[in-house]
Design a protein around this motif. Structure first.
Motif, PDB file in Angstrom:
ATOM      1  N   THR A  68      50.119  40.158 103.923  1.00 34.71           N
ATOM      2  CA  THR A  68      50.248  40.064 102.467  1.00 34.71           C
ATOM      3  C   THR A  68      50.821  38.721 102.065  1.00 34.71           C
ATOM      4  O   THR A  68      50.385  38.112 101.082  1.00 34.71           O
ATOM      5  N   LEU A  69      51.800  38.229 102.831  1.00 34.39           N
ATOM      6  CA  LEU A  69      52.388  36.927 102.524  1.00 34.39           C
ATOM      7  C   LEU A  69      51.345  35.814 102.594  1.00 34.39           C
ATOM      8  O   LEU A  69      51.313  34.926 101.739  1.00 34.39           O
ATOM      9  N   ALA A  70      50.504  35.858 103.616  1.00 38.63           N
ATOM     10  CA  ALA A  70      49.479  34.819 103.781  1.00 38.63           C
ATOM     11  C   ALA A  70      48.513  34.828 102.592  1.00 38.63           C
ATOM     12  O   ALA A  70      48.132  33.766 102.082  1.00 38.63           O
ATOM     13  N   ILE A  71      48.115  36.033 102.152  1.00 38.52           N
ATOM     14  CA  ILE A  71      47.204  36.133 101.003  1.00 38.52           C
ATOM     15  C   ILE A  71      47.903  35.678  99.725  1.00 38.52           C
ATOM     16  O   ILE A  71      47.308  34.980  98.885  1.00 38.52           O
ATOM     17  N   LEU A  72      49.180  36.045  99.574  1.00 38.49           N
ATOM     18  CA  LEU A  72      49.941  35.611  98.398  1.00 38.49           C
ATOM     19  C   LEU A  72      50.044  34.088  98.365  1.00 38.49           C
ATOM     20  O   LEU A  72      49.886  33.464  97.307  1.00 38.49           O
ATOM     21  N   GLU A  73      50.292  33.486  99.507  1.00 41.00           N
ATOM     22  CA  GLU A  73      50.379  32.029  99.581  1.00 41.00           C
ATOM     23  C   GLU A  73      49.061  31.374  99.177  1.00 41.00           C
ATOM     24  O   GLU A  73      49.051  30.374  98.431  1.00 41.00           O
ATOM     25  N   ASP A  74      47.939  31.936  99.626  1.00 38.59           N
ATOM     26  CA  ASP A  74      46.632  31.407  99.236  1.00 38.59           C
ATOM     27  C   ASP A  74      46.412  31.573  97.731  1.00 38.59           C
ATOM     28  O   ASP A  74      45.861  30.682  97.063  1.00 38.59           O
ATOM     29  N   TYR A  75      46.842  32.727  97.192  1.00 46.94           N
ATOM     30  CA  TYR A  75      46.699  32.991  95.758  1.00 46.94           C
ATOM     31  C   TYR A  75      47.475  31.956  94.938  1.00 46.94           C
ATOM     32  O   TYR A  75      46.979  31.437  93.933  1.00 46.94           O
ATOM     33  N   LEU A  76      48.697  31.648  95.384  1.00 47.76           N
ATOM     34  CA  LEU A  76      49.531  30.721  94.631  1.00 47.76           C
ATOM     35  C   LEU A  76      48.965  29.305  94.641  1.00 47.76           C
ATOM     36  O   LEU A  76      49.263  28.510  93.750  1.00 47.76           O
ATOM     37  N   ASP A  77      48.123  28.983  95.629  1.00 46.01           N
ATOM     38  CA  ASP A  77      47.473  27.677  95.660  1.00 46.01           C
ATOM     39  C   ASP A  77      46.636  27.438  94.410  1.00 46.01           C
ATOM     40  O   ASP A  77      46.558  26.317  93.904  1.00 46.01           O
ATOM     41  N   SER A  78      45.994  28.499  93.931  1.00 46.57           N
ATOM     42  CA  SER A  78      45.088  28.362  92.788  1.00 46.57           C
ATOM     43  C   SER A  78      45.661  28.957  91.500  1.00 46.57           C
ATOM     44  O   SER A  78      44.983  28.985  90.477  1.00 46.57           O
ATOM     45  N   PHE A  79      46.899  29.419  91.541  1.00 46.13           N
ATOM     46  CA  PHE A  79      47.521  30.020  90.353  1.00 46.13           C
ATOM     47  C   PHE A  79      47.750  28.953  89.291  1.00 46.13           C
ATOM     48  O   PHE A  79      48.352  27.913  89.543  1.00 46.13           O
ATOM     49  N   GLU A  80      47.267  29.210  88.089  1.00 45.97           N
ATOM     50  CA  GLU A  80      47.382  28.249  86.994  1.00 45.97           C
ATOM     51  C   GLU A  80      48.634  28.553  86.183  1.00 45.97           C
ATOM     52  O   GLU A  80      48.585  29.222  85.157  1.00 45.97           O
ATOM     53  N   GLY A  81      49.737  28.058  86.666  1.00 46.40           N
ATOM     54  CA  GLY A  81      51.003  28.307  85.992  1.00 46.40           C
ATOM     55  C   GLY A  81      52.146  27.807  86.847  1.00 46.40           C
ATOM     56  O   GLY A  81      51.967  27.043  87.796  1.00 46.40           O
ATOM     57  N   ILE A  82      53.354  28.241  86.495  1.00 45.55           N
ATOM     58  CA  ILE A  82      54.575  27.803  87.167  1.00 45.55           C
ATOM     59  C   ILE A  82      54.987  28.842  88.199  1.00 45.55           C
ATOM     60  O   ILE A  82      54.931  30.046  87.932  1.00 45.55           O
ATOM     61  N   VAL A  83      55.379  28.367  89.366  1.00 46.47           N
ATOM     62  CA  VAL A  83      55.898  29.255  90.410  1.00 46.47           C
ATOM     63  C   VAL A  83      57.335  28.833  90.717  1.00 46.47           C
ATOM     64  O   VAL A  83      57.601  27.679  91.033  1.00 46.47           O
ATOM     65  N   ILE A  84      58.267  29.802  90.587  1.00 49.55           N
ATOM     66  CA  ILE A  84      59.682  29.579  90.885  1.00 49.55           C
ATOM     67  C   ILE A  84      60.083  30.610  91.935  1.00 49.55           C
ATOM     68  O   ILE A  84      59.864  31.809  91.734  1.00 49.55           O
ATOM     69  N   THR A  85      60.652  30.160  93.036  1.00 51.18           N
ATOM     70  CA  THR A  85      60.996  31.120  94.080  1.00 51.18           C
ATOM     71  C   THR A  85      62.376  30.859  94.664  1.00 51.18           C
ATOM     72  O   THR A  85      62.795  29.713  94.818  1.00 51.18           O
ATOM     73  N   VAL A  86      63.078  31.951  94.941  1.00 53.49           N
ATOM     74  CA  VAL A  86      64.286  31.934  95.751  1.00 53.49           C
ATOM     75  C   VAL A  86      63.897  32.500  97.103  1.00 53.49           C
ATOM     76  O   VAL A  86      63.343  33.595  97.190  1.00 53.49           O
ATOM     77  N   SER A  87      64.159  31.748  98.168  1.00 49.47           N
ATOM     78  CA  SER A  87      63.755  32.241  99.491  1.00 49.47           C
ATOM     79  C   SER A  87      64.550  31.552 100.585  1.00 49.47           C
ATOM     80  O   SER A  87      64.931  30.391 100.465  1.00 49.47           O
ATOM     81  N   HIS A  88      64.792  32.321 101.666  1.00 49.81           N
ATOM     82  CA  HIS A  88      65.362  31.760 102.887  1.00 49.81           C
ATOM     83  C   HIS A  88      64.272  31.547 103.935  1.00 49.81           C
ATOM     84  O   HIS A  88      64.553  31.052 105.028  1.00 49.81           O
ATOM     85  N   ASP A  89      63.043  31.940 103.606  1.00 49.77           N
ATOM     86  CA  ASP A  89      61.941  31.848 104.566  1.00 49.77           C
ATOM     87  C   ASP A  89      61.413  30.412 104.589  1.00 49.77           C
ATOM     88  O   ASP A  89      60.763  29.949 103.649  1.00 49.77           O
ATOM     89  N   ARG A  90      61.693  29.701 105.680  1.00 52.75           N
ATOM     90  CA  ARG A  90      61.339  28.283 105.781  1.00 52.75           C
ATOM     91  C   ARG A  90      59.830  28.086 105.725  1.00 52.75           C
ATOM     92  O   ARG A  90      59.332  27.131 105.122  1.00 52.75           O
TER      93      ARG A  90
END
Length: 622
Positions: free
Chosen positions: A451-473
């Motif tokens: 799911t993470l891999a698909i989400l990452e691909d989705y965010l590549d083409s997302f037309e908007g702002i992405v803000i994330t808090v994460s410890h995952d390098r």
């Protein structure tokens, strides 16, 4: 030596079994990472190995005299115990109480817990996980079983745990979604997939390659089987009028081959673009401040988010990252400063919290609430019945199918879902709102790697702002282009992903060390000299000069520094070249760290030699 045998087990909680006659064998000293989509049975497998649950059929055998330590996904402690009492109770299987207490306190301090007398029933979920993690590690067990050990750990703590596990001689079996962590610690990947267990004697990077090879072989084998079936079917059809002449064995083989189920490519979450138009005014933070009691979390923070920003916030637990996200989402208000939200801004907030009791926050609906008595389909249709995607209008039921919730599951109750399935369902709810600003608070907790891999691909083409808090390098390297780090003296901005941030921090720290060392060197040389000279035993002044080795070193050190700088530049070029190969990026980062350390040593030495050369020259002129 084989110390764990899980032989031909079957385990089911519903009509579809989690495990359907599958086996797993683990050798002494192996470090095994268990992966698979949420709900596939990873945690159940750990519980079966730990002896907490029994399989419906099959056998589990553990070698004699093996001490097992188990970290559950959601730890629980006995009422009335404080932190150190819980550590001693859970961790004293192989050690005496004094050893457990001493080592346990040291580990707790490494994880940021210093009040050892605090009652466990007052701890947050993240604090409980850390205490249980210490209890699992301190016991000196032969087999350590860890379910999501990196959840709630910041980057420094993850690094500490990584070193602990790499140095451990115990057999380690763990479930984690941290891909860099899997790469660094494990020497074997076990994949749980459609009721079966597949084993790969490699780390996560090697697993990706070997799995692709396995699937290619499965597809080729299936293609060959179907070709044979077509030939055999023609043979059977030709002999339909003379059945007595057929070879019975050949007919039996045909029906046996026909009964084999087709190989199915893994189901994957499918996410289409779901976003609204974003106007000129986005989100503007102007000198925002926030404190709780005497602790100031955020001071005078200002930033204007651009339309296509990809921003990551990092820092130690409790530093204020989630508080800032809630302020941006309008759930809490700053003590001072202003937050301006544009009229066209539509925020989708994916939180790390999932609550089972509903409450309002400042009169707003609690977005973290998931009613366990509500049906899955109702939870989504309450947000939207239909959504517009690039594929056209899609119903809530169809979107649920894309998120691996088939029609047979959609009318089940939320309370029956695993933690990971709830997180995936919550992600769908956020996206169904068609936001143009996505806020992710620890999205990698509980979401499976697929799911993470698909989400990452989705965010590549997302037309908007992405803000994330994460410890995952890995996630930060994959998604963000700017880092804001909560540091002791405030929030600091760094360009690039986590690897870029890490390299810049190393360079900054090394510069400080060089400046400190050079100050000590100059002071030491000044103290040892009198008027740029030394006095010998005979009382006469000895003139400064290079030794033979120092002279040779001084003549060549500039060229050596140039070579090292050239290597750094080449690695920077490779970093750009492999910008989406995150395993390669990790290797480049580690190599660059080594070279930068050598470069700092050479620079430190060059500063000393240059200072000595200048003093020798001054003495000659005098």
């Amino acid at each position: 030596m084989n110390i764990i045998s899980v032989d031909n087990i079957i385990k089911a909680y519903s009509e579809i079994p989690l495990f359907n006659g599958t086996s797993l064998f683990v050798q002494k000293g192996e470090k095994v990472g268990v992966i698979g989509i949420n709900g596939c049975g990873k945690s159940t497998l750990l519980k079966i190995i730990a002896g907490i649950e029994e399989p419906d059929e099959g056998q589990v055998t553990i070698a004699n005299n093996m001490v097992i330590s188990y970290l559950p996904q959601n730890p629980e402690f006995e009422d009335g115990d404080n932190i150190i009492e819980s550590i001693i109770k859970l961790g004293k299987a192989n050690m005496n109480e004094w050893e457990v207490e001493t080592i346990g306190k040291s580990m707790l301090m490494q994880l940021g817990i210093v009040d050892f007398e605090q009652m466990t029933n007052t701890l947050s979920g993240g604090q409980k996980k850390k205490v249980a993690l210490v209890a699992a590690l301190v016991s000196n067990a032969d087999i350590i079983i860890l379910d999501e050990p990196t959840n709630h750990l910041d980057s420094d703590m993850s690094d500490w745990l990584e070193e602990q596990l790499k140095a451990s001689k115990a057999t380690i079996i763990m479930v984690t979604h941290d891909r860099y962590f899997l790469d660094s610690v494990t020497d074997r990947i076990v994949e749980v997939d459609k009721g079966q267990i597949y084993s790969y004697s490699t780390n996560y990077s090697g697993f990706l390659e070997l799995k692709a090879q396995r699937e290619d072989m499965e597809i080729a084998s299936q293609r060959k089987r179907k070709s044979i079936l077509r030939t055999e079917l023609k043979w059977i059809m030709r002999g339909a009028l003379a059945r007595s002449t057929k070879q019975k064995a050949r007919i039996d083989r045909y029906y046996e081959m026909k009964s084999i189920e087709d190989f199915k490519i893994d189901e994957k979450v499918e996410i289409s673009s779901l976003s609204s138009r974003l106007g000129k005014t986005t989100i503007e933070l102007n000198e925002v401040c926030k404190s709780y009691g005497n602790k100031q979390l955020i001071k005078d923070f200002s930033y204007i988010f651009l339309k296509d920003d990809r921003i990551g916030f990092i820092g130690k637990n409790g530093c204020g990252k989630t508080t800032l996200m809630k302020m941006i989402a309008g759930l809490i208000q700053p003590d001072s400063g202003n937050i301006t939200i544009g009229q066209t801004v539509k925020i989708g907030y994916y939180t790390q919290e999932i609550n089972t009791s509903n409450k309002s926050i400042n009169g707003k609906y609690d977005i973290t609430y998931m009613n366990p008595d509500k049906k899955i389909i109702e939870y989504i249709t309450d947000t939207a019945q239909y959504v517009k995607t690039k594929d056209g209008t899609v119903s809530a039921s169809a979107m649920l199918e894309r998120f691996l919730f088939p029609p047979s599951l959609q009318y089940s109750y939320i309370g029956k879902l695993s933690g990971g399935q709830k997180r995936r369902l919550n992600l769908l709810r956020v996206l169904m709102e068609a936001p143009n600003v996505l806020i992710f608070d620890e999205p990698t907790n509980d979401l499976d790697i697929t799911t993470l891999a698909i989400l990452e691909d989705y965010l590549d083409s997302f037309e908007g702002i992405v803000i994330t808090v994460s410890h995952d390098r890995y996630f930060l390297d994959r998604v963000v282009r700017r880092i804001f780090a909560f540091e002791e003296d405030g929030i600091h901005q760094y360009e690039g992903g986590y690897t870029d941030y890490s390299i810049k921090k190393i360079i900054e720290e090394n510069k400080k060390m060089v400046e400190s060392d050079s100050t000590r060197v100059v002071k030491s040389k000044t103290d040892d000299s009198v008027g740029n000279s030394k006095t010998g035993k005979d009382g006469r002044t000895k003139r400064l000069k290079f030794s033979y080795n120092e002279q040779r070193e001084y003549e060549t050190i500039a060229d050596e520094i140039a070579v090292l700088e050239d290597k750094v530049n080449k690695l920077d070029e490779e970093y750009i070249k492999y910008s989406k190969d995150f395993v390669k990026l990790n290797e480049i980062m580690k190599e660059k760290e080594v070279i930068l350390a050598k470069l700092d040593e050479k620079m430190d030495r060059w500063m000393y030699l240059e200072d000595l050369a200048q003093r020798i020259e001054r003495e000659k002129n005098d």
